[in-house]
Design a protein around this motif. Structure first.
Motif, mmCIF file in Angstrom:
data_model
loop_
_atom_site.group_PDB
_atom_site.id
_atom_site.type_symbol
_atom_site.label_atom_id
_atom_site.label_comp_id
_atom_site.label_asym_id
_atom_site.label_seq_id
_atom_site.Cartn_x
_atom_site.Cartn_y
_atom_site.Cartn_z
ATOM 1 N N UNK A 131 -15.455 4.467 20.656
ATOM 2 C CA UNK A 131 -16.402 3.494 21.197
ATOM 3 C C UNK A 131 -17.839 3.944 20.990
ATOM 4 N N UNK A 132 -18.027 5.261 20.827
ATOM 5 C CA UNK A 132 -19.379 5.766 20.560
ATOM 6 C C UNK A 132 -19.733 5.533 19.098
ATOM 7 N N UNK A 133 -20.989 5.596 18.792
ATOM 8 C CA UNK A 133 -21.417 5.494 17.403
ATOM 9 C C UNK A 133 -20.938 6.741 16.655
ATOM 10 N N UNK A 134 -20.227 6.510 15.568
ATOM 11 C CA UNK A 134 -19.648 7.631 14.846
ATOM 12 C C UNK A 134 -20.717 8.388 14.065
ATOM 13 N N UNK A 135 -20.735 9.712 14.245
ATOM 14 C CA UNK A 135 -21.638 10.537 13.443
ATOM 15 C C UNK A 135 -21.116 10.603 12.023
ATOM 16 N N UNK A 136 -21.994 10.403 11.072
ATOM 17 C CA UNK A 136 -21.589 10.499 9.673
ATOM 18 C C UNK A 136 -21.978 11.829 9.042
ATOM 19 N N UNK A 362 -11.955 9.989 23.022
ATOM 20 C CA UNK A 362 -12.799 9.040 22.291
ATOM 21 C C UNK A 362 -13.243 9.626 20.944
ATOM 22 N N UNK A 363 -12.238 10.031 20.162
ATOM 23 C CA UNK A 363 -12.476 10.579 18.828
ATOM 24 C C UNK A 363 -11.904 9.631 17.784
ATOM 25 N N UNK A 364 -12.654 9.420 16.736
ATOM 26 C CA UNK A 364 -12.191 8.584 15.627
ATOM 27 C C UNK A 364 -11.100 9.317 14.851
ATOM 28 N N UNK A 365 -10.013 8.609 14.543
ATOM 29 C CA UNK A 365 -8.932 9.237 13.783
ATOM 30 C C UNK A 365 -8.190 8.187 12.972
ATOM 31 N N UNK A 366 -7.348 8.666 12.077
ATOM 32 C CA UNK A 366 -6.434 7.789 11.351
ATOM 33 C C UNK A 366 -5.056 8.439 11.324
ATOM 34 N N UNK A 367 -4.012 7.616 11.225
ATOM 35 C CA UNK A 367 -2.631 8.094 11.124
ATOM 36 C C UNK A 367 -2.160 7.869 9.700
ATOM 37 N N UNK A 368 -1.619 8.912 9.094
ATOM 38 C CA UNK A 368 -1.115 8.836 7.724
ATOM 39 C C UNK A 368 0.402 9.044 7.727
ATOM 40 N N UNK A 369 1.112 8.219 6.970
ATOM 41 C CA UNK A 369 2.529 8.462 6.717
ATOM 42 C C UNK A 369 2.617 9.364 5.495
ATOM 43 N N UNK A 370 3.190 10.544 5.669
ATOM 44 C CA UNK A 370 3.248 11.488 4.561
ATOM 45 C C UNK A 370 4.259 11.040 3.519
#
Length: 475
Positions: A131-136, A362-370
């Motif tokens: 929800x926070x602005x993501x640091x790039x 509240x951390x940005x993440x993604x889930x990957x199928x290996x």
């Protein structure tokens, strides 16, 4: 471990799955080894059956007072007894050869696992944006930590070498807070039972979860020198008392004696050493080894916060700075033991439990199928959770959740009694819930401020005594 009966029933399907793993066909060779084992079993059984029959004949001959016939039959029994030891040895060796080959082969991937040779074949499953602005962009965790004086790699190297770190003060407390927060979440909201397991385990436990024999170089082990030497001495004394080593001074005699002693030493070492766990998956999964559970006990869900130890044998030159790839780190582990028909559902549940940690932080993440070429040796299917780290401007793995089917259960002889009353192998699952050090990295980099301070996420503040910020370097 694979079921040789299943391989016999459908060798083409087995070889197809191995091909998806990038391996050559093995079904024919394994079936040939099983044929050799069966032949050895048949020969040993035939020998025993003949001895049993002769024993009856001897009784009849003696009853008929035919001493010559009885003596002849007894001589044949004596020859069969001599053959019996050899046949039993051949039977045991044939079974061991088959088991050793089966133990080297990775698990078969599920049908929905994407194909691929390496991480480039992994497929995104879903993602979550904070929800926070993501640091790039920003400083890396070790730059932030070293600037505060609370993260000391040089002190760690002086006492332990590379790939270790000393955390101090508020950073040490923050790491502890992250672990405690995750344990409370998984036990309080997700229904996992907290366990405080041993972090030293025997060979059998490491074999059960498939760290041995294939990944021995990736592990650390410990052994008590006095215990090993005492065991070697006692074993050699026993060996010499039952089968004395004849020393006639020849080179052949010396070589024989040395081989005997080396074999005894290796055997004692095997039973004297303990392995430092690479993950709490090892002791948590082995809680059910050599057990037959009641079906209504399932699923079992365990969690533990433990140190983990990895040699990182194949990581030369990778992530040499910072805490991303350490020989020692803390991790919260999740393990589930289920009935076969529930394991796919449990896999999705475990993934959601691990994701909940990052959502609450509240951390940005993604889930990957290996893909088939990137998942672990014991896995049927694996999801990796990768958290955004602005210091590297990329996603890095923070959790891996795998379903293993009955692969580990066969190696541990872990079963349950199904409704039909027959024992069947359980299914096992494991996942990081999550790696504490990597969560610390993610918090530091995503919550960093321009002055070098780090804001503490709200869910962690109660564990920090209400502290809401770790101050940056003094001006």
């Amino acid at each position: 471990m694979h079921d040789i009966r299943a391989i016999r029933e459908n060798p083409e399907a087995f070889d197809f799955d191995l091909a998806r793993r990038g391996l050559a066909p093995l079904a024919a060779a394994l079936i040939a080894l099983d044929d050799a084992r069966k032949s050895a079993v048949s020969a040993a059984q035939a020998n025993q059956e003949r001895r049993n029959a002769l024993s009856k004949e001897i009784g009849g001959a003696k009853k008929a007072k035919d001493e010559a016939r009885a003596a002849e039959l007894m001589a044949e029994v004596a020859r069969l007894k001599e053959d019996s030891s050899r046949l039993d040895g051949e039977q045991g060796q044939a079974a061991k050869t088959l088991d050793d080959e089966l133990a080297k082969i990775p698990n078969r991937p599920k049908a929905d696992v994407p194909p691929g040779a390496d991480e480039h074949g992994n497929v995104e499953y879903r993602r979550f944006d904070s929800e926070r602005e993501r640091l790039t962009e920003g400083r890396e965790h070790f730059e932030l930590g070293e600037a505060t004086g609370m993260m000391d790699f040089e002190a760690a190297a002086r006492m332990s070498g590379s790939r270790f770190v000393v955390l101090k003060g508020q950073l040490a407390r923050l790491e502890r807070a992250i672990g405690q927060f995750m344990l409370d979440l998984h036990t309080g909201e997700h229904g996992y039972l907290e366990v405080a397991p041993p972090i030293l385990v025997r060979d059998e436990a490491m074999f059960g979860t498939a760290q041995l024999p294939k990944f021995e170089d990736d592990q650390f082990f410990a052994g008590n020198t006095l215990e090993i030497e005492r065991g070697v001495s006692e074993a050699l004394n026993y060996l010499e008392s039952t089968d004395p080593i004849v020393d006639d001074g020849s080179e052949a005699s010396k070589a024989f004696e040395e081989n005997e002693r080396r074999g005894v030493r290796e055997l004692v070492l095997k039973y004297s050493r303990r392995w430092l766990i690479p993950t709490a998956e090892v002791p948590l999964t082995n809680l059910v080894r050599e057990q037959i559970l009641a079906e209504d006990e399932l699923p079992l869900r365990f969690t533990a916060l433990t140190p983990c130890f990895r040699a990182e044998a194949g990581a030369a030159g990778r992530d040499t700075r910072g805490m991303l790839r350490q020989h020692q780190f803390n991790k919260v582990e999740l393990v589930s033991i289920t009935a076969p028909e529930k394991s796919a559902e449990e896999h999705e549940r475990m993934l959601a439990c691990a994701e909940a940690v990052l959502k609450k932080l509240d951390l940005t993440y993604r889930v990957m199928t290996l893909c088939t070429g990137d998942m672990g040796f014991a896995s049927q299917k694996t999801y990796d959770i990768e958290v955004w780290v602005p210091g590297q401007q990329t996603y890095r793995e923070i959790s891996s959740c795998s379903v293993c089917g009955d692969f580990q259960a066969r190696r541990m002889n872990a079963r349950y009694r199904a409704k039909d009353g027959k024992p069947a192998f359980v299914h096992t699952l494991n996942g990081s819930g999550v790696a504490v050090g990597r969560a610390l990295i993610a918090v530091m980099e995503n919550y960093q401020n321009p002055d070098g301070s780090v804001t503490i996420p709200s869910v962690l503040q109660p564990y920090m005594g209400g502290l809401n910020r770790i101050e940056g370097p003094k001006a």
